[in-house]
Design an enzyme around this catalytic site. Structure first.
Site, PDB file in Angstrom:
ATOM      1  N   GLY A 199       0.819  -1.211   0.000  1.00 44.56           N
ATOM      2  CA  GLY A 199       0.000   0.000   0.000  1.00 44.56           C
ATOM      3  C   GLY A 199       0.848   1.255   0.000  1.00 44.56           C
ATOM      4  N   ALA A 200       1.918   1.241  -0.793  1.00 50.09           N
ATOM      5  CA  ALA A 200       2.875   2.349  -0.782  1.00 50.09           C
ATOM      6  C   ALA A 200       2.604   3.396  -1.847  1.00 50.09           C
ATOM      7  CB  ALA A 200       4.296   1.812  -0.933  1.00 50.09           C
TER       8      ALA A 200
ATOM      9  N   ASN B 102       1.164  -2.576   5.334  1.00 46.75           N
ATOM     10  CA  ASN B 102       0.457  -1.336   5.619  1.00 46.75           C
ATOM     11  C   ASN B 102      -0.978  -1.316   5.094  1.00 46.75           C
ATOM     12  OD1 ASN B 102       0.188   1.758   5.930  1.00 46.75           O
ATOM     13  ND2 ASN B 102       0.027   1.462   3.715  1.00 46.75           N
TER      14      ASN B 102
ATOM     15  N   SER C 160      -3.846  -0.307  14.628  1.00 47.00           N
ATOM     16  CA  SER C 160      -4.564   0.938  14.852  1.00 47.00           C
ATOM     17  C   SER C 160      -4.875   1.129  16.325  1.00 47.00           C
ATOM     18  CB  SER C 160      -5.878   0.949  14.060  1.00 47.00           C
ATOM     19  OG  SER C 160      -6.683   2.047  14.449  1.00 47.00           O
TER      20      SER C 160
ATOM     21  N   TYR D   1     -14.104  -2.630  11.265  1.00 46.60           N
ATOM     22  CA  TYR D   1     -12.718  -2.148  11.225  1.00 46.60           C
ATOM     23  C   TYR D   1     -12.006  -2.474  12.533  1.00 46.60           C
ATOM     24  CZ  TYR D   1      -8.822   1.158  11.295  1.00 46.60           C
ATOM     25  OH  TYR D   1      -7.581   1.729  11.412  1.00 46.60           O
TER      26      TYR D   1
ATOM     27  N   ALA E 121     -12.786  -4.883  14.582  1.00 47.99           N
ATOM     28  CA  ALA E 121     -12.620  -6.332  14.611  1.00 47.99           C
ATOM     29  C   ALA E 121     -11.410  -6.764  13.792  1.00 47.99           C
ATOM     30  CB  ALA E 121     -13.883  -7.010  14.078  1.00 47.99           C
TER      31      ALA E 121
ATOM     32  N   LYS F 123      -8.704  -4.999  13.057  1.00 47.66           N
ATOM     33  CA  LYS F 123      -7.437  -4.608  13.670  1.00 47.66           C
ATOM     34  C   LYS F 123      -7.125  -5.440  14.906  1.00 47.66           C
ATOM     35  CE  LYS F 123      -6.064  -1.511  10.717  1.00 47.66           C
ATOM     36  NZ  LYS F 123      -4.852  -1.732   9.898  1.00 47.66           N
TER      37      LYS F 123
ATOM     38  N   ILE G  85      -4.156   9.922  11.533  1.00 50.64           N
ATOM     39  CA  ILE G  85      -3.078  10.529  10.762  1.00 50.64           C
ATOM     40  C   ILE G  85      -3.701  11.425   9.704  1.00 50.64           C
ATOM     41  CG2 ILE G  85      -1.008  10.122   9.375  1.00 50.64           C
ATOM     42  CD1 ILE G  85      -0.977   7.256  10.399  1.00 50.64           C
TER      43      ILE G  85
END
Length: 258
Positions: free
Chosen positions: A16-17, A94, A148, A161, A163, A165, A193
């Protein structure tokens, strides 16, 4: 600015860069001496820009495309990266879906649940499994899974979300145990962020940003480049005795009411 050369002569793979936090982790790795494999799923233009930024640091970049929710594509991606560089010393997983479009738990859809769990849990698990196996064969390596702050409080907005993480913590501890002592696996968990995606969120633009800043002891929400070095710390020699760990970087937000 002068950066420590914590990854001189090493190769770092970042999933995911093409955008956001992943792009900044990739660039920071290059600034610290690494050649970088830049993964993307659909953000090819962003990935190309990340690769250019890596090369501007005098390092080598290699683009690779894959949908990490499909194991066969993860295997192909690993084949391509290992064939190109010969080895990968660090992998940063990521990629994640935060169900950004969902503003309330009432808006939950089965499609969203399936997608978030497929990307965040299946995808991270497949990548950890495949990269770790190859790192074991080469005699060493480190994996950083991006978690997260949501795991501290949960998410009334998007339970799927939270769940997902939580699931990343479980798979990280499992593989850390399985791969020890040769390959280390840890979770780096940022809070909010200020990526472009976050700044564009409906709730962010309607007052949530100000509320979060007010409730954060550090008094601000960081840009992704401010956290990239901290995420990469878990892959350095200074973290050589840390595996199965969880590092939280949320400006103290979760101290409130704890």
């Amino acid at each position: 600015m002068t950066y420590p050369q914590r990854f001189a002569g090493k190769t770092v793979l970042v999933t995911g860069a093409g955008t956001g936090f992943g792009a900044e982790i990739a660039v920071r790795a290059a600034q610290e001496g690494a050649d970088v494999a830049v993964h993307y799923r659909s953000s090819r233009r962003g990935a190309e820009r990340t690769a250019e930024r890596v090369e501007e640091q005098g390092r080598k970049a290699f683009l690779v495309q894959a949908d990490i929710a499909e194991r066969s594509q993860v295997v192909r991606m690993a084949d391509e990266v290992w064939s190109h560089f010969g080895r990968v010393d660090v992998a940063v997983n990521n990629v994640g879906d935060v169900a950004r479009e969902q503003m309330s738990w009432r808006d939950l859809t089965e499609e969203s649940v399936d997608h978030v769990l497929a990307v965040d849990i299946k995808g991270t698990l497949f990548c950890t499994h495949e990269f770790g196996d190859r790192m074991l064969a080469q005699g060493g390596g480190a994996i950083v899974n991006i978690g997260s702050t949501v795991v501290v409080r949960g998410s009334a907005r998007a339970p799927q979300y939270a769940a997902a993480k939580y699931g990343i913590i479980g798979l990280t501890k499992s593989y850390a145990h399985a791969f020890a002592p040769v390959v280390r696996v840890n979770v780096f968990a940022p809070g909010f962020i200020e990526t472009e995606a976050t700044l564009g969120r409906e709730d962010w633009q309607s007052g949530r940003a100000e509320t979060l800043r007010a409730n954060t002891p550090m008094g601000r929400i960081p840009r992704p480049e401010e956290l990239a070095g901290a995420a990469l710390f878990l892959a350095t020699e200074d973290a050589a005795h840390i595996t199965g760990g969880f590092v939280l970087a949320d400006g103290g937000y979760n101290m409130i009411g704890a």
